[in-house]
Design an enzyme around this catalytic site. Sequence first.
Site, PDB file in Angstrom:
ATOM      1  N   ARG A 193     -22.960 -41.981  11.566  1.00  0.00           N
ATOM      2  CA  ARG A 193     -23.764 -42.351  12.202  1.00  0.00           C
ATOM      3  C   ARG A 193     -25.234 -42.131  12.157  1.00  0.00           C
ATOM      4  NH1 ARG A 193     -19.108 -39.815  14.282  1.00  0.00           N
ATOM      5  NH2 ARG A 193     -18.748 -39.268  16.924  1.00  0.00           N
ATOM      6  N   GLY A 220     -11.779 -45.570  12.317  1.00  0.00           N
ATOM      7  CA  GLY A 220     -11.623 -46.236  13.149  1.00  0.00           C
ATOM      8  C   GLY A 220     -12.895 -45.965  13.577  1.00  0.00           C
ATOM      9  N   ARG A 243      -4.790 -50.300  15.231  1.00  0.00           N
ATOM     10  CA  ARG A 243      -5.071 -49.318  16.514  1.00  0.00           C
ATOM     11  C   ARG A 243      -5.609 -50.218  17.207  1.00  0.00           C
ATOM     12  NH1 ARG A 243      -8.062 -44.717  12.489  1.00  0.00           N
ATOM     13  NH2 ARG A 243      -8.129 -43.940  15.078  1.00  0.00           N
ATOM     14  N   SER A 249     -12.666 -39.870  24.101  1.00  0.00           N
ATOM     15  CA  SER A 249     -12.511 -40.173  22.844  1.00  0.00           C
ATOM     16  C   SER A 249     -14.396 -40.474  22.084  1.00  0.00           C
ATOM     17  CB  SER A 249     -12.410 -41.911  23.398  1.00  0.00           C
ATOM     18  OG  SER A 249     -12.817 -42.433  21.310  1.00  0.00           O
ATOM     19  N   ASP A 273      -8.242 -33.685  14.698  1.00  0.00           N
ATOM     20  CA  ASP A 273      -8.051 -33.963  13.740  1.00  0.00           C
ATOM     21  C   ASP A 273      -7.150 -33.384  12.728  1.00  0.00           C
ATOM     22  OD1 ASP A 273      -9.232 -36.458  14.162  1.00  0.00           O
ATOM     23  OD2 ASP A 273     -10.993 -35.797  13.272  1.00  0.00           O
ATOM     24  N   ARG A 289       0.506 -39.548  14.288  1.00  0.00           N
ATOM     25  CA  ARG A 289       0.357 -38.327  14.228  1.00  0.00           C
ATOM     26  C   ARG A 289       1.983 -37.157  14.428  1.00  0.00           C
ATOM     27  NH1 ARG A 289      -5.850 -37.901  12.727  1.00  0.00           N
ATOM     28  NH2 ARG A 289      -6.184 -38.879  10.952  1.00  0.00           N
TER      29      ARG A 289
HETATM   30  C1  S3P Z   1     -14.376 -39.316  15.807  1.00  0.00           C
HETATM   31  C2  S3P Z   1     -13.783 -39.321  16.624  1.00  0.00           C
HETATM   32  C3  S3P Z   1     -12.218 -38.858  16.921  1.00  0.00           C
HETATM   33  C4  S3P Z   1     -12.054 -38.616  16.151  1.00  0.00           C
HETATM   34  C5  S3P Z   1     -12.361 -38.580  14.210  1.00  0.00           C
HETATM   35  C6  S3P Z   1     -13.614 -39.046  14.913  1.00  0.00           C
HETATM   36  C7  S3P Z   1     -15.979 -39.904  15.667  1.00  0.00           C
HETATM   37  O1  S3P Z   1     -11.601 -40.472  17.566  1.00  0.00           O
HETATM   38  O2  S3P Z   1     -10.624 -38.780  15.592  1.00  0.00           O
HETATM   39  O3  S3P Z   1     -11.849 -38.877  13.217  1.00  0.00           O
HETATM   40  O4  S3P Z   1     -15.941 -39.675  14.687  1.00  0.00           O
HETATM   41  O5  S3P Z   1     -16.113 -39.673  16.809  1.00  0.00           O
HETATM   42  P1  S3P Z   1     -11.317 -40.311  19.404  1.00  0.00           P
HETATM   43  O6  S3P Z   1     -13.168 -40.812  19.498  1.00  0.00           O
HETATM   44  O7  S3P Z   1     -10.511 -41.569  19.009  1.00  0.00           O
HETATM   45  O8  S3P Z   1     -11.180 -39.227  19.422  1.00  0.00           O
END
Ligand code: S3P
Length: 448
Positions: A33, A101, A129, A174, A327, A358
């Site tokens: 971020r 992701g 994904r 999420s 996580d 997982r």
């Molecule tokens: C994250 C959000 C989570 C987490 C990932 C980091 C983030 O994923 O599992 O490791 O930095 O916004 P989700 O938004 O898919 O829950």
Amino acid sequence: MSGHGAPVAMKSHPVAGLKGIAEVPGDKSISHRALILGALSVGETKITGLLEGQDVLDTAQAMRDFGAEVIRHGPGAWSVHGVGVGGFAEPGRVIDCGNSGTGVRLIMGAMATTPITATFTGDASLNKRPMARVTDPLALFGARAVGRSGGRLPMTIVGAAEPVPVRYAVPVPSAQVKSAVLLAGLNAPGRTVVIEREATRDHTERMLAGFGAEITVEDTPQGRVITLTGQPELQPQAIAVPRDPSSAAFPVCAALIVPGSDVLVPGIGLNPTRAGLFTTLQEMGADLTFEALREEGGEPVADLRARFSPAMKGIEVPPERAASMIDEYPILSVVAANAEGRTVMRGVKELRVKESDRIAAMADGLRANGVTVEDGPDWWIVTGKGAGGVPGGAVCATHLDHRIAMSFLILGMAARAAVSVDDGGPIATSFPIFGPLMERLGARIEAA
Ligand code: S3P
């Protein structure tokens, strides 16, 4: 980078007495971020403590490809010369987000309301994904997405030339989806509203406020309602990234299950939307103490001390806590295997669409090491063997998933026989110094 090298097999031997100070790297979520918001502000953002894991390096490269100047000055010390909200240039090549992701979903959001086109790809894990969870709300702004079947990468996003603000209730818990919508909302005129039923990590909201955006968060019976006023001029910031609680989880949990251990992890972020694991461990009877609670860079921080806890008991983890420790379930299952009784984890469907499935990855590896695991679509139950009771001795498949690799290497430290992983390479995505850091505490990890 999606070019993951040859698999790096690793073996972790049983040890006693992990001791010392574990300085884990910067927070991965906050690092992504900081780079992205730095790139969307006007002027120079200075970052210290940036995680230099591959996931974050890929986001840094992506920000360069969108026109920002991103410079590394020294370990963890970076600067970003941003192009301003709406100022992204069209990249001249495919954006490769590697294993991340978070990287790909946040960047898709950040570019979706700018009249440019970008194509995204990743490694074999990321390209499996689901991306529709992000492209569906981005379409409401006016962006178009064309990807592979099932909404998977590689995928091209055509940004909206005349974006409209949206009101969006996030259908899955999420932070990535929430953040993608907020970042897209930055360049839409008027107010973008995101509603989340369950609170997920709120680093984007905190950081947007820090960069000077007008953003409000209201707790309502429908959930958290986040309102962002579009087209602000973001002011560059000095950001000190706290150490990652999700990385700290590994030395902390190792200390709890390896006899005679006493480990201090200084300066870890303890944002309540991230701290669910530590509450859960305390409920299981873990000897954890939080020292020197303080605030750094808008995030709560503390020094965390963990000592060997031979009498931990399995518990039922409250499903409503899942988002705050999403996580950490892989490493929790390793602690659960070393506790007495059953640890029940429900409401965790999201674990099936992380860097790997997982639940499946941990269940397979734990069973191979002599631990009983039951699982269903959105739940799993680990029946503990008690302290020192895990037989170990197996080789576990890590499926390009850093947290699966680290979890099984920690399992080996407390098992009766060494535990191996087929590929520890992905550990470099989030915790490149994991091996040397654990060895300094007394672990014995070797190339298998
Ligand atoms: C994250 C959000 C989570 C987490 C990932 C980091 C983030 O994923 O599992 O490791 O930095 O916004 P989700 O938004 O898919 O829950």
